[in-house]
Design an enzyme around this catalytic site. Sequence first.
Site, PDB file in Angstrom:
ATOM      1  N   CYS A   1       0.841  -1.202   0.000  1.00 40.73           N
ATOM      2  CA  CYS A   1       0.000   0.000   0.000  1.00 40.73           C
ATOM      3  C   CYS A   1       0.878   1.254   0.000  1.00 40.73           C
ATOM      4  CB  CYS A   1      -0.929  -0.021   1.224  1.00 40.73           C
ATOM      5  SG  CYS A   1      -2.103   1.340   1.264  1.00 40.73           S
ATOM      6  N   CYS A   2       1.916   1.246   0.852  1.00 38.45           N
ATOM      7  CA  CYS A   2       2.820   2.407   0.890  1.00 38.45           C
ATOM      8  C   CYS A   2       3.545   2.574  -0.447  1.00 38.45           C
ATOM      9  CB  CYS A   2       3.839   2.273   2.023  1.00 38.45           C
ATOM     10  SG  CYS A   2       3.170   2.582   3.667  1.00 38.45           S
TER      11      CYS A   2
ATOM     12  N   CYS B   1      -0.855   8.753   7.253  1.00 41.46           N
ATOM     13  CA  CYS B   1      -2.221   8.481   6.790  1.00 41.46           C
ATOM     14  C   CYS B   1      -3.138   8.243   7.989  1.00 41.46           C
ATOM     15  CB  CYS B   1      -2.224   7.251   5.900  1.00 41.46           C
ATOM     16  SG  CYS B   1      -1.422   7.506   4.313  1.00 41.46           S
TER      17      CYS B   1
ATOM     18  N   CYS C   1       8.228   3.428   5.789  1.00 41.42           N
ATOM     19  CA  CYS C   1       7.335   3.103   4.677  1.00 41.42           C
ATOM     20  C   CYS C   1       8.102   3.007   3.366  1.00 41.42           C
ATOM     21  CB  CYS C   1       6.247   4.149   4.552  1.00 41.42           C
ATOM     22  SG  CYS C   1       6.891   5.798   4.236  1.00 41.42           S
TER      23      CYS C   1
END
Length: 254
Positions: free
Chosen positions: A110-111, A194, A222
Amino acid sequence: MSIVDLRHGSAEEVLSWTYKRFRRVALVASFQAESMVLIDMACGVVEEPEVLTLDTGRLHEETHDFIDRVRMRYPIRLRILSPDAGELDAMTGEHGTMQFRRSVALRNECCAVRKVNPLARALLDYDAWITGLRREQTPTRAETPVVAGDPGHGGITKVVPLARWSRAQVWDYLRAHRIDHHPLYDHGYTSIGCAPCTRATEPGQSERAGRWWWEGDSDKECLLHPPLDADGQASLRGVRVSVPLGGARSTLRP
Ligand code: SF4
């Protein structure tokens, strides 16, 4: 000022050297406290510094509001980077929108889609980038150089003017210069990313303990700042990065 001197130079001296040395400089900002120090300093060094920020699609509303306030106050050229729509569709189609809670590998993916890949694509346009990392934030950042080639982004120069700063120095600077801070700091946050992956910290916890808190003792990174392996190459832990790394050429000012 030579690179050797820069290791001991002030943050203002490092920024000044950077903008003199390189034509295309990106100040990459998350709009946390360190970003505000750098934006304030950069606006004193050059006219309309270019500021890049990552809109992951999962930021707090407070972050968007704060960015808007900052762009009204400072004469910056703001470039907002978004994930590639095709990559995002493929990821959410396969895993949904909360995959990051299921494993570190899925969190890294996702990162990669929302942060690492958009930044890598954008940095192809620059000779140097400036970031607000500090060595004391995490053990993985303890050896961060002030100025170095960045093998994770085609060898362009990565500049870290606040590498040697403490958290207290950052906040002293903000107070002394009457600079606004992200409102979530007033709600117990000590690091802000986030919304679903950040929460407030308790007294005594490390600064980044609220990031991916469900992972416990993970390195709280990340991969925007991947650790280097023994050969000095960025180690991406098997994460898929969509931009071919390497090949960016540095353009120095004459
Ligand atoms: Fe995804 Fe969370 Fe990383 Fe944001 S911080 S890109 S939501 S895993």
